[in-house]
Design a protein around this motif. Structure first.
Motif, PDB file in Angstrom:
ATOM      1  N   GLU A  29       0.832  -1.205   0.000  1.00 46.50           N
ATOM      2  CA  GLU A  29       0.000   0.000   0.000  1.00 46.50           C
ATOM      3  C   GLU A  29       0.865   1.252   0.000  1.00 46.50           C
ATOM      4  O   GLU A  29       1.997   1.258   0.497  1.00 46.50           O
ATOM      5  N   SER A  30       0.324   2.298  -0.567  1.00 44.21           N
ATOM      6  CA  SER A  30       1.014   3.585  -0.522  1.00 44.21           C
ATOM      7  C   SER A  30       0.980   4.133   0.901  1.00 44.21           C
ATOM      8  O   SER A  30      -0.040   4.016   1.588  1.00 44.21           O
ATOM      9  N   PRO A  31       2.080   4.720   1.357  1.00 42.06           N
ATOM     10  CA  PRO A  31       2.083   5.273   2.711  1.00 42.06           C
ATOM     11  C   PRO A  31       1.149   6.473   2.828  1.00 42.06           C
ATOM     12  O   PRO A  31       0.863   7.168   1.843  1.00 42.06           O
TER      13      PRO A  31
ATOM     14  N   THR B 119      -0.026  10.134   3.581  1.00 43.40           N
ATOM     15  CA  THR B 119       0.630  11.438   3.439  1.00 43.40           C
ATOM     16  C   THR B 119       0.458  12.256   4.716  1.00 43.40           C
ATOM     17  O   THR B 119      -0.657  12.424   5.206  1.00 43.40           O
TER      18      THR B 119
ATOM     19  N   THR C  65       0.495  -1.805   9.729  1.00 46.41           N
ATOM     20  CA  THR C  65       1.595  -0.837   9.836  1.00 46.41           C
ATOM     21  C   THR C  65       2.717  -1.137   8.862  1.00 46.41           C
ATOM     22  O   THR C  65       3.784  -0.549   8.940  1.00 46.41           O
ATOM     23  N   ASP C  66       2.506  -2.052   7.923  1.00 43.13           N
ATOM     24  CA  ASP C  66       3.572  -2.421   6.991  1.00 43.13           C
ATOM     25  C   ASP C  66       4.073  -1.245   6.177  1.00 43.13           C
ATOM     26  O   ASP C  66       5.216  -1.218   5.754  1.00 43.13           O
ATOM     27  N   CYS C  67       3.192  -0.266   5.916  1.00 44.55           N
ATOM     28  CA  CYS C  67       3.580   0.846   5.045  1.00 44.55           C
ATOM     29  C   CYS C  67       4.273   1.974   5.812  1.00 44.55           C
ATOM     30  O   CYS C  67       4.605   2.994   5.236  1.00 44.55           O
ATOM     31  N   THR C  68       4.502   1.810   7.116  1.00 42.67           N
ATOM     32  CA  THR C  68       5.194   2.833   7.894  1.00 42.67           C
ATOM     33  C   THR C  68       6.642   2.936   7.442  1.00 42.67           C
ATOM     34  O   THR C  68       7.354   1.938   7.369  1.00 42.67           O
ATOM     35  N   THR C  69       7.092   4.133   7.110  1.00 40.37           N
ATOM     36  CA  THR C  69       8.454   4.324   6.607  1.00 40.37           C
ATOM     37  C   THR C  69       9.343   5.090   7.574  1.00 40.37           C
ATOM     38  O   THR C  69      10.559   5.054   7.448  1.00 40.37           O
TER      39      THR C  69
ATOM     40  N   GLU D  48       7.668   7.415  15.340  1.00 42.90           N
ATOM     41  CA  GLU D  48       6.411   8.141  15.224  1.00 42.90           C
ATOM     42  C   GLU D  48       5.779   8.279  16.603  1.00 42.90           C
ATOM     43  O   GLU D  48       5.965   7.420  17.483  1.00 42.90           O
TER      44      GLU D  48
ATOM     45  N   LYS E 209      10.258   1.612  14.306  1.00 42.47           N
ATOM     46  CA  LYS E 209       9.881   0.689  13.235  1.00 42.47           C
ATOM     47  C   LYS E 209       9.648  -0.722  13.746  1.00 42.47           C
ATOM     48  O   LYS E 209       8.889  -1.487  13.166  1.00 42.47           O
TER      49      LYS E 209
ATOM     50  N   ARG F  86       5.343  13.070  13.262  1.00 42.64           N
ATOM     51  CA  ARG F  86       6.748  12.740  13.000  1.00 42.64           C
ATOM     52  C   ARG F  86       7.609  13.978  13.211  1.00 42.64           C
ATOM     53  O   ARG F  86       7.201  15.094  12.880  1.00 42.64           O
TER      54      ARG F  86
END
Length: 505
Positions: A258-260, A262, A419-423, A427, A475, A504
């Motif tokens: 998925e896209s993170p 914004t 939470t896989d898309c967390t970059t 946080e 992470k 963040r």
């Protein structure tokens, strides 16, 4: 001092062995039903499997929507065998299995090795004759490795959406030993999902009701998304034997990423608006210092009575308005809840979001957490490291946040893959719970944090009226919202709301 252990009397041991052999020899082993022995019917189902057509013949039903699955009715013909089997299963030791994905009871004993006559006989039927029949029909060369376990699902137990793909699993199966009069209202159905354009589970399109002595199986693949629906009866138990046949692994598509989300920089709000919302106690420098000291030790804190009472009451009234538009959030293998469409949000809710994303609140959060969320935040000894972490290609990162208004009702949840898309490396989670009077831990709906790769819970955040919960995570820390079970309908509001904001540095 350890207890002494004595070797059992050899004569007694031999007597027990002879008795077990005698018991096993008296068990009339179950056999495949006649419909499964017929060459003509076997040919029919081979064609059904290869052509992907729906077929029902005798006691056997094949279906291919949303993926291949089958049900064999009256799997064991001997009623006495069935009763004796259930008695053996009832004598097993069951332990609770409970995490983000499921809650049920599983036999402590491994049915692959447990030595009881009726379980042995059923296992022999599954491992040999049934496995050979499925191999013949599907053409899948199933190997000798077969997993087998017994599970009990009781009131509020469930197994949420997943695809069963692991290593070389090829066929999953469930043998039902539920009471005779199990109804749709009792829950516990095997729900099958279709998939969307991204190969992710979309909606339940078929439900297979547990029926005593029925044997269901399906092919495990990238789209075999299914779940065990919550058991809703308080006086019946969904007892079953389940497992997997293994075979040659199949190629799997790359998992969909998925896209993170914004995040946006803080926004300016009118000073009076800010003071209209926040409890002035949290603006006191001494209080902020005390909170920061505790937060730096624990990486989490709960700020009670965070909003001024009159504003909180206005917020409660507005969020329960019937004309708000809520969007279902999925896919089901990651999450299920409702998020507010901000285009339909009343002004009070929009103002609350402005407050939570305001430049002034960024500063307050900086002061009470020690994080660098605002340029005016006081610097600690460790801020040199923080400053380095905030560099990106020589440019200073800008603190930012994202907020979402969520509604939680019966059947809602998130899973740790949410939470896989967390970059980001770190946080700050901020949870403001609303309308949660009468909530109890046994209802679910609390947010759990666990370390990646570990089962042990680090902490839980419980819904509490007008409290802002702050959790600082990296992470390696994952989170999920525990499934809200049927008991939550006892609440006056049948659920609750929250506003999740993620900040963040």
């Amino acid at each position: 001092m350890p207890k002494k252990r004595f070797a059992p009397n050899s004569n007694r041991r031999n007597d027990e062995k002879r008795s077990k052999e005698h018991n096993n020899s008296n068990v009339e082993p179950p056999v495949l039903i006649d419909d499964m022995k017929s060459c003509n019917i076997a040919k029919l189902f081979k064609e059904s499997y290869s052509d992907k057509t729906e077929t029902c013949k005798g006691c056997i039903n094949f279906s291919h929507q949303p993926f291949f699955h089958a049900v064999i009715n009256n799997f064991v013909q001997n009623v006495e065998f069935l009763q004796q089997l259930q008695e053996e299963l009832s004598e097993l030791t069951f332990t609770e299995k409970n995490n983000d994905l499921y809650k049920f009871y599983q036999s402590k004993e491994d049915l692959k090795v447990v030595d009881l006559p009726y379980i042995n006989a059923l296992r022999s039927l599954i491992y040999k004759d049934l496995k050979e029949w499925i191999t013949d029909i599907t053409g899948i060369e199933l190997v000798d490795t077969v997993d087998l376990s017994c599970a009990k699902y009781q009131y509020t137990d469930t197994l949420l959406c997943h695809d069963d793909e692991l290593d070389d699993r090829r066929i999953a199966f469930i043998y039902y030993l539920v009471p005779e009069k199990w109804t749709k209202e009792d829950g516990g159905a095997l729900d099958l999902f279709n998939v969307n354009e991204n190969g992710q589970p979309d909606a339940t399109v078929k439900s297979i009701l547990p029926v005593r002595n029925n044997f269901a199986f399906f092919e495990v693949n990238a789209v075999s998304y299914h779940q065990v629906a919550e058991v809703l009866t308080e006086d019946k138990t969904r007892l079953s034997i389940s497992g997997w046949f293994h075979g040659p692994p199949v190629e799997r598509p790359e998992p969909y990423v998925e896209s993170p989300v914004t995040l946006h920089p803080s926004r300016s709000v009118d000073e009076n608006t800010f003071y209209d919302w926040i409890n002035p106690a949290y603006l006191d420098p001494v209080t902020q210092s005390e909170i920061q000291e505790k937060f730096e030790d624990d990486s989490e804190i709960e700020l009670t009575d965070f909003l001024l009472p009159e504003k909180y009451e206005e917020l409660k009234t507005a969020i329960q308005e019937t004309n708000l538009e809520w969007k279902r959030k999925g896919p089901a293998n990651k999450r299920k809840y409702s998020a507010l469409d901000l285009n339909s949000a009343p002004e009070i809710l929009k103002t609350c979001l402005d407050f939570l994303q305001s430049d002034a609140l960024f500063l307050v959060l900086s002061n009470i957490t020690g994080l660098k969320l605002h340029e005016l935040a006081s610097c600690s000894d460790s801020d040199g490291e923080t400053s380095e972490n905030n560099q990106n290609n020589g440019e200073e990162k800008i603190p930012c946040c994202h907020s979402e208004v969520r509604k939680w009702n019966h059947g809602n949840y998130t899973l740790i893959r949410d939470t896989d898309c967390t970059t980001a490396d770190f946080e700050l989670d901020s949870l403001l719970h609303i309308c949660c009077e009468g909530w109890s831990e046994e209802y679910g709906g609390f947010t759990s944090y666990i370390a990646k790769g570990e089962d042990e819970e680090l902490l839980s955040v419980y819904p509490t009226e007008n409290s802002l919960s702050l959790v600082y995570r990296d992470k390696g820390t994952l989170k999920f919202v525990k499934y809200l079970n049927h008991k939550v309908t006892q609440m006056p509001t049948k659920g609750f709301y929250d506003i999740l904001s993620v900040y963040r540095e």
